[in-house]
Design an enzyme around this catalytic site. Structure first.
Site: not given
Lengths: 456, 456
Positions: A199, A230, A255, A325, A328, A400
């Site tokens: 990506q 989170q 992350d 986690d 999309d 978001y």
């Protein structure tokens, strides 16, 4: 901290107000007071203000009366009349920022519109600002040109950035997942941009949200609001367990934020993370140290591979909880929203285990959520044994799309996800900024339009 | 609804993909299936796809395999290899929209990036689209030029609109209330733009949110999500009352949405609304008929004046509930966030009355909310009598900054706002899309960071 009414020399320069340059003849400090909101401008100040401006044709007025008080609005209007509609007023605004208000002929006897916001607090700083801006008009123009060129050089290779005519760089989150809308953030500096094997990875610093991580053009987290997501995706499942979690798996979550939250549970013995893209943890450790701190815990073990393949090799009934986690369901995370994946998750979980997966926003993706809900029921419900539970919760998060994100919780057992069974220690609880046992319960209460869709 | 694999003639035209023109040599329909997501492309189709493209240099391929499946990704990558990295693939994406994926040399053995989304559903339509797009390349370019010129003419006079190089018009919600960020919406058509006595009034139709009302550059409501705000600001106070409401006052609320919600309470006898700007109801009736329907109820009485002045003339103890449906505390609504105003509200309310006021978002304006909370406690708490209640609730709404908005509820009495006392009739409840008695309770549960600030 009061500053007397007085005048300062106008700088030999252009100042950018809103969308155009102004070369002010002089700057008038009408009144400056560090705690101006609570106080009234004495009437003598107001009168001298009017007196000065009857003769002024083009001027910048620093006016510290709170913008939002009716009396100040009336005064500014009156001053406008006196000044024949020319010039500028800068008023103190709600956030103690200075706001220039343009008053021009077209708006005679009408209201004003606001334009650019200056990011300094006290009126004294006007002087500093003017000094910084001083120099010949040409110099100023060439400085701006330079700014635009530098910005444009960065921008040209990153599709989601644009530079406007003020030389500001903005990021726009455009995606086929939410056509016709885009959240935009003002960019301070591009810190990292590379294409990984999977990506496009972008990190920039912003003016209001700290550092921002973007994968394939979509915001994954920002310093300012990452904690809500989170904390919720982690503590919702771990606190819903009947007995304290010992063995947890994270899929995605490169992350490190979910790891950080898991480590707050003192009963945890091992934490495994399976992240596809090794570049994400690398970048997180460098630019998001507060999030990536999760990787430092000695209970954490990293696997860099496809979550799908990893789960195939795992012993059945291994985990108390699996946290998915993911990004999309377009691009690399797509398979994590499909049945073969959930079948593997089901197998890898203990009988009382819980899986919690990122599950989009009810405002934008009710169709995806409905399908996911159906899919999880299909996988986790066992009508013969009358067992299995699936439920949807959500939290708010400004960066978001639509300002919220949801979570699908599933288990083979009959678990009432709505009421937490496990409590974090007092020390851990004190560190939380979003989650609480009360929020846990409330996060399952859906607006009517969503409830109707997910009950059927 | 299946369409066989086959070829169609390439149009003699340019097609805009993402940011550049492509003149395709030919278009290949690999597979088209109305319910493609659930099915797999047969391997023969895939092989013929590869076979065709080994000789193709520049082509458009319509490829209906779901974009998000791993298998399809591998296939697309494989086809990329075969095609030496040239040409385009259009894949069916999650929302049944077609997504063109550009594959070029620079991305050899890497992932692809997505670009423009096509807004048609089935692959058959590709043909229609191609026909619509056909014509000489010059004509196409001049059509786009014309589009950009038309858009630019509209845009030049409205500061919050911009036109991009594809001729698309976008609205950006910039404000000093949320610096460094802006929500943007793609504009279909500007329906109304005038300056009223008090503010800049803009209505446009959008691609995804229906009609949008904008005052002084700030979104007030959209067809798609207005109900969450309107239902919550109305039913939170009316359902918290100890006895059913009879007399209600709305301050602001010129779009009529709050009126519509109040009329759902059958016990109501009179509804008064005091709106400053007469242009807002006019515009609402024309462009937001479903919201403005509130004005048609015979119990409604309109006053077009300043809410502050109106309250001064009202008899003490008149209202069961006052709903302050204001814009942000800059501009015309500024005075509605200050003590003199709340003193008048206190006077106008019955002893058991409730006021509910628009109170911004915890993510962006915790400072404003804290001050408002303090102010309301000051006005409504009576330590001598140990009476008075103040509480903050919120709801989600995608088109408001940060995706949520809050409400401050206050009363002279001791009222537990968290548990509703009044119930809407079954008929009325069935019409609600957001509010429910459960949402009522949950809306008072704040994230930890906000709770800490509002408890102190």
């Amino acid at each position: 901290k009061s500053v007397a009414v007085g005048e300062v020399e106008a700088p030999e320069s252009h100042i950018v107000f809103g969308r155009r340059y102004v070369r002010p003849r002089r700057i008038v400090l009408l009144e400056a007071n560090a705690r101006g909101e609570k106080e009234r401008t004495p009437s003598w100040a107001f009168h001298s203000f009017l007196a000065i401006h009857q003769q002024t044709t083009e001027s910048v007025v620093v006016h510290s009366i709170p913008f939002y008080s009716i009396s100040s609005r009336e005064r500014v209007n009156a001053s406008w009349e006196e000044r024949k509609g020319r010039g500028w007023i800068i008023a103190r605004s709600f956030h103690r920022r200075l706001q220039p208000l343009r008053l021009d002929r077209a708006r005679a006897s009408r209201y004003w519109s606001s334009s650019k916001v200056f990011e300094f607090e006290w009126c004294e700083r006007i002087r500093i600002c003017c000094r910084a801006m001083s120099g010949r008009g040409d110099e100023e123009a060439s400085r701006l040109d330079q700014l635009k060129k530098t910005a444009a050089a960065t921008v040209s290779e990153i599709g989601s950035l644009t530079v406007n005519d003020k030389g500001e760089v903005w990021f726009a989150e455009l995606s086929e997942m939410w056509p016709g809308q885009a959240f935009t953030i003002k960019v301070k500096e591009v810190l990292f941009h590379e294409k990984s094997k999977y990506q496009d990875v972008l990190v920039f610093s912003s003016y209001e949200y700290g550092n921002v991580l973007v994968l394939d053009g979509v915001i994954q987290c920002t310093d300012r609001d990452e904690y809500s997501y989170q904390e919720m995706i982690t503590h919702l499942p771990l606190c819903s367990l009947e007995s304290p979690a010992k063995k947890v798996l994270v899929i995605g979550g490169g992350d490190g934020g979910v790891l950080r939250e898991i480590t707050r549970h003192e009963t945890i013995e091992t934490i495994e993370i399976c992240e596809l893209d090794e570049m994400v943890p690398e970048v997180a450790k460098k630019y998001f140290p507060k999030m990536a701190v999760g990787f430092d815990d000695e209970r954490v073990k990293c696997h860099f591979m496809d979550g799908f393949k990893f789960l195939k090799e795992v012993d059945a009934g291994t985990y108390d909880a699996i946290i998915v986690d993911s990004s999309d369901p377009v691009g690399p995370a797509a398979s994590l929203f499909q049945k073969p994946f959930f079948d593997l998750v089901h197998r890898a979980l203990k009988d009382t285990g819980i899986v919690c997966t990122q599950a989009e926003s009810v405002w934008l993706h009710l169709d995806i959520i409905q399908e996911l809900h159906k899919l999880c029921l299909e996988v986790f419900r066992d009508p013969a044994k009358n067992s299995g539970s699936v439920n949807y919760a959500y939290c708010t998060i400004p960066t978001y799309p639509s300002g919220q994100i949801g979570f699908m919780l599933s288990s083979k057992s009959n678990i009432d996800f709505r009421s937490p069974k496990q409590k974090l220690s007092e020390n851990s609880s004190a560190l939380l900024k979003y989650y609480s046992p009360e929020i846990h319960g409330a996060s399952f209460v859906l607006p009517q339009f969503a409830k109707k869709c997910l009950d059927c």
